[in-house]
Design a protein around this motif. Sequence first.
Motif, PDB file in Angstrom:
ATOM      1  N   LYS A 231     -26.834  25.952  -0.379  1.00  0.00           N
ATOM      2  CA  LYS A 231     -25.829  27.000  -0.222  1.00  0.00           C
ATOM      3  C   LYS A 231     -24.943  27.143  -1.451  1.00  0.00           C
ATOM      4  CE  LYS A 231     -25.444  26.616   4.790  1.00  0.00           C
ATOM      5  NZ  LYS A 231     -24.547  26.340   5.907  1.00  0.00           N
ATOM      6  N   GLY A 232     -24.952  26.151  -2.336  1.00  0.00           N
ATOM      7  CA  GLY A 232     -24.112  26.186  -3.526  1.00  0.00           C
ATOM      8  C   GLY A 232     -22.653  25.914  -3.223  1.00  0.00           C
ATOM      9  N   LYS A 233     -22.403  25.101  -2.194  1.00  0.00           N
ATOM     10  CA  LYS A 233     -21.027  24.823  -1.774  1.00  0.00           C
ATOM     11  C   LYS A 233     -20.733  23.328  -1.796  1.00  0.00           C
ATOM     12  CE  LYS A 233     -20.310  28.851   1.110  1.00  0.00           C
ATOM     13  NZ  LYS A 233     -19.683  29.328   2.339  1.00  0.00           N
ATOM     14  N   VAL A 234     -19.435  23.015  -1.852  1.00  0.00           N
ATOM     15  CA  VAL A 234     -18.974  21.627  -1.798  1.00  0.00           C
ATOM     16  C   VAL A 234     -17.805  21.513  -0.828  1.00  0.00           C
ATOM     17  CG1 VAL A 234     -19.698  20.996  -4.126  1.00  0.00           C
ATOM     18  CG2 VAL A 234     -17.453  21.972  -3.798  1.00  0.00           C
ATOM     19  N   VAL A 235     -17.656  20.340  -0.222  1.00  0.00           N
ATOM     20  CA  VAL A 235     -16.506  20.043   0.632  1.00  0.00           C
ATOM     21  C   VAL A 235     -15.627  19.085  -0.151  1.00  0.00           C
ATOM     22  CG1 VAL A 235     -15.727  19.005   2.792  1.00  0.00           C
ATOM     23  CG2 VAL A 235     -17.816  20.351   2.761  1.00  0.00           C
ATOM     24  N   VAL A 236     -14.361  19.482  -0.363  1.00  0.00           N
ATOM     25  CA  VAL A 236     -13.427  18.685  -1.151  1.00  0.00           C
ATOM     26  C   VAL A 236     -12.290  18.211  -0.241  1.00  0.00           C
ATOM     27  CG1 VAL A 236     -11.951  18.658  -3.190  1.00  0.00           C
ATOM     28  CG2 VAL A 236     -13.986  20.089  -3.171  1.00  0.00           C
ATOM     29  N   GLU A 237     -11.934  16.945  -0.385  1.00  0.00           N
ATOM     30  CA  GLU A 237     -10.894  16.330   0.434  1.00  0.00           C
ATOM     31  C   GLU A 237      -9.545  17.036   0.229  1.00  0.00           C
ATOM     32  OE1 GLU A 237      -9.900  11.702   1.284  1.00  0.00           O
ATOM     33  OE2 GLU A 237      -9.948  12.312  -0.814  1.00  0.00           O
ATOM     34  N   GLY A 238      -8.972  17.561   1.307  1.00  0.00           N
ATOM     35  CA  GLY A 238      -7.652  18.196   1.255  1.00  0.00           C
ATOM     36  C   GLY A 238      -7.643  19.628   0.735  1.00  0.00           C
ATOM     37  N   ILE A 239      -8.809  20.202   0.460  1.00  0.00           N
ATOM     38  CA  ILE A 239      -8.904  21.569  -0.063  1.00  0.00           C
ATOM     39  C   ILE A 239      -9.572  22.454   0.992  1.00  0.00           C
ATOM     40  CG2 ILE A 239      -9.826  23.002  -1.933  1.00  0.00           C
ATOM     41  CD1 ILE A 239      -7.797  20.931  -2.902  1.00  0.00           C
ATOM     42  N   ASN A 240      -9.070  23.690   1.142  1.00  0.00           N
ATOM     43  CA  ASN A 240      -9.596  24.658   2.107  1.00  0.00           C
ATOM     44  C   ASN A 240      -9.600  24.060   3.517  1.00  0.00           C
ATOM     45  OD1 ASN A 240     -10.621  27.156   2.882  1.00  0.00           O
ATOM     46  ND2 ASN A 240     -12.734  26.556   2.550  1.00  0.00           N
ATOM     47  N   VAL A 241      -8.460  23.512   3.910  1.00  0.00           N
ATOM     48  CA  VAL A 241      -8.336  22.879   5.219  1.00  0.00           C
ATOM     49  C   VAL A 241      -8.181  23.957   6.286  1.00  0.00           C
ATOM     50  CG1 VAL A 241      -6.941  21.299   6.609  1.00  0.00           C
ATOM     51  CG2 VAL A 241      -7.308  20.833   4.206  1.00  0.00           C
TER      52      VAL A 241
END
Length: 113
Positions: free
Chosen positions: A42-52
Motif C-alpha cells: 500500500k506504500g504506507k507506514v504506521v508511526v508511533e503517536g502520528i495520525n492518531v
Amino acid sequence: MARPKIKFVPNKMHVKTGDTVYVISGKDKGKTGKVLQVFTKKGKVVVEGINVVTKHMKPTPMNPQGGVVTKPAPIFSSKVMLFDEKAGKPTKTGFKFVDGKKVRYSKVSGEVL
C-alpha cells in the motif's frame, strides 16, 4: 468497474520498521516518531503517536469493557523522512557498500544507519 483508490505506490520503501522518522506534511507536520509497521503493497507506514484516530470498540471477550480506543493509523510513506539523530534533522538516505555489504547512510551526516 471501479478505479483503484491508491494513485501511486512506490516500488521500494525508504524506511524500515524501527526507524525514527520526521513528518513533512499533513496535520502532524514537524513531529517525529518511531515506525511501528510498514505496508509495502500500500506504500504506507504506521508511526508511533502520528495520525492518531479514535475508534469506538464494542465489548468483546478480549475487551469486556469496550469504549473509545485511540490508536495510530497508517500514513503514506512519502509524507515522512528519515530523522538523523546525530545531526538532529531529517535526511535523505543513500546506499553504499561497506566491507562487501550494502548499507544505508545519511546524506546529511554521512553516518551509516
